[in-house]
Scaffold this active site. Sequence first.
Site, PDB file in Angstrom:
ATOM      1  N   SER A 569       0.848  -1.186   0.000  1.00  0.00           N
ATOM      2  CA  SER A 569       0.000   0.000   0.000  1.00  0.00           C
ATOM      3  C   SER A 569       0.887   1.240   0.000  1.00  0.00           C
ATOM      4  O   SER A 569       1.668   1.439  -0.921  1.00  0.00           O
ATOM      5  CB  SER A 569      -0.963  -0.041   1.188  1.00  0.00           C
ATOM      6  OG  SER A 569      -1.995   0.888   1.028  1.00  0.00           O
ATOM      7  N   ASP A 654      -9.748  -3.805  -5.380  1.00  0.00           N
ATOM      8  CA  ASP A 654      -9.164  -2.959  -4.342  1.00  0.00           C
ATOM      9  C   ASP A 654      -9.739  -1.547  -4.446  1.00  0.00           C
ATOM     10  O   ASP A 654      -9.601  -0.887  -5.473  1.00  0.00           O
ATOM     11  CB  ASP A 654      -7.647  -2.932  -4.519  1.00  0.00           C
ATOM     12  CG  ASP A 654      -6.925  -2.315  -3.335  1.00  0.00           C
ATOM     13  OD1 ASP A 654      -7.561  -1.569  -2.567  1.00  0.00           O
ATOM     14  OD2 ASP A 654      -5.718  -2.579  -3.191  1.00  0.00           O
ATOM     15  N   HIS A 689      -8.132  -5.069  -1.029  1.00  0.00           N
ATOM     16  CA  HIS A 689      -6.845  -4.533  -0.598  1.00  0.00           C
ATOM     17  C   HIS A 689      -6.003  -5.555   0.165  1.00  0.00           C
ATOM     18  O   HIS A 689      -4.779  -5.548   0.061  1.00  0.00           O
ATOM     19  CB  HIS A 689      -7.088  -3.308   0.281  1.00  0.00           C
ATOM     20  CG  HIS A 689      -5.893  -2.435   0.459  1.00  0.00           C
ATOM     21  ND1 HIS A 689      -5.242  -1.832  -0.596  1.00  0.00           N
ATOM     22  CD2 HIS A 689      -5.218  -2.052   1.583  1.00  0.00           C
ATOM     23  CE1 HIS A 689      -4.224  -1.117  -0.135  1.00  0.00           C
ATOM     24  NE2 HIS A 689      -4.189  -1.225   1.179  1.00  0.00           N
TER      25      HIS A 689
END
Length: 717
Positions: A569, A654, A689
């Site tokens: 991320s 995501d 995610h």
Amino acid sequence: MRKATALLALLALLPLASTNMIAQTKNPQADQPAASGAPAPPSARRQPKKTEIHGRTMVDDYFWLREKGSADVTAHLEAENAYADAVMRHTAGLQERLYKEMLGRIKQTDSNVPYLQRRYLYNTRTEEGKQYPIFVRRAAADEKAPWEVTLDLNELAVGKPYTGLGAYAVSDDGNLLAYSIDHTGYRQYRLQIKDLRTGKLLPDDVGNVVAAFWAADNKTIFYTTEDAAKRPHKVWRHTLGEPKEKDVLVYEEKDELFRAGARRTRSGQYIIIGAGSSTTDEVRYVPADRPEAEPKLIAPRREGHEYSVEHQGDRFLVLTNDKGRNFRLASAPAADPRPESWKELIAHSADVMLEEVNGFADFYVVSERDRGLQKLRVVDARTNQSHHLAFPEPVYSAGVSVNREYKTDRLRYAYQSFTTPPSTYDYDVRARRSELLKQQPVLGDFDPKRYASERVYATAADGTRIPISLVYRKDLKRDGKSPLLLYGYGSYGISSNVSFNSNRLSLIDRGVAYAVAHIRGGGDLGKPWYDDGKLAKKMNTFTDFIAAAEHLVKEKYTSPDRLAATGGSAGGLLMGAVSNLRPDLFRVILSYVPFVDVMNTMLDASLPLTIQEYLEWGNPNDEAAFKYMLTYSPYENIAAREYPAMLVRASLNDSQVPYWEAAKYVARLRAMKKDRNALLFKTNMGAGHGGASGRYDALRDVAYDYAFLLTQLGVEK
């Protein structure tokens, strides 16, 4: 700012792409197979899209990869997946060995420590062969009472590629369960109400929610919804049996920099409604036994003032940064909690960050971070006398666990370290004695005495000491020949706490050391640490990580040809940045759902998170911010040079970092890089995610990634 200025000078010496992205010369080496017998990697077509900003022209050749669901995009992602699997085919045996040994350490049929909530003990359990946990409860007063299943995620997951649980809230009388489920990975949780007496679902349908919980009357539910950009912005009140059209809007946050949320205090007496950005907070409260009451404001928002509220006795406990970045603790009478009524309980400290406060009937617990280490301070609510819990290791993680009962003399907390598995304790506040309730079992021949952990410090260019936490086998030789995996994150003020992971033993037992760099931009050393790694100081995050890597090489823990790095991320942004700044320092990069297309994403206000994150990265519509962000944005700074071997992972659904960021990054990297090192890109076509939701599926992914890492480091046993 001096550090950032120095970096800008350094960047001017590197062959970075200009704002008018340079024409991409075809690189014949980039299309060569990365392993014998593997096909050529996919080549994404170029379809330039121009953006005019600040008198400049930005050209994005791969913007078309944003067309989610189009035949061309799907075909490209599937081709990348097929190519990665073809390159990895020769590691199939190693993957299977890794999977079996990691699975072999897990007690597949197991349960957590139950927690008390009113009349019931609640728990979760896992069963061998099943992907998801099962939620159960039994009457607390009868030890012989059977455990009843309240929610079996395995049943809800049948035929679904992904299953994630959001809300799980039981009404005060214990009869009704409000829960929400997402089957896409896009964080779209649909709320349902289950009658635990009959097992039947109630007809109430309020649609997708961010969070949900009960008021005290067993018939009123508060829930939060989000806007088109997935910003939680409305808090609603629903009465059982009423149609959604009659739901009452309790609070709406109209400022796009702010998010709204709500929760019920542990005491059960109040509902807290909060609105906050990354720099400013505003809190309201409603009596839980009068859910229809108008929310009352505690302190109006004031730019830069962050505060949070917990209920305890006849007062609110307020964590506030009004007198310092590391927060102080104040009390406010529940009858009149305005700032004018606040009285200080714990003063601000430059060395100790106050992170959280948990209130109980007779005491409260303050979670602190003292020079990077987590501490728990227990305070007697009557005398205000306090003490800290003692922890046995120099490098560890500790925090308050599940404590649903307000009137209690016990605190449940969690503890772990690099060498101590996750452990659940009950602490007797009166006797000041901890009782170990459970430690995560690690099957096989695990022996913590084989491993050593330590904390060392690197020195950044501006003299700042950067903590590094390490774990390795005690027989590791400091001769520079050992492989090492370095993890980093460094954003949002989130701390990189050390943790135990039984999967990681498959690396460490093969001689791979593991390290965490506690870099600026995270919250490891308090709010000032965060401030020094955001906005116009963001470059500190990347150079801190580089300094940590250089220190580990200098001290002969590893060498550049044996050093791997990983992050996900915002940590994937870190991976992209350091790959551009110092590709010579790393042999392998593992990058997960990476935020690498910074400029294009932050220039698109319609995307989830973009506007709220102006306060983290900057607003590129401002020319000064644009120029600074452009110096580190990984996508724009890819150049014709050699790069480390890379495995990049993304997820199609995501909502936090869209799949196309990684897809575009890899496409541009393939066209530009001048090496034959492996570049693999894997997209989970049915997750969000966090990747695969099933525990066995997730373990298969870990085995795949470890196999890539080990083979690239020359460790294939």
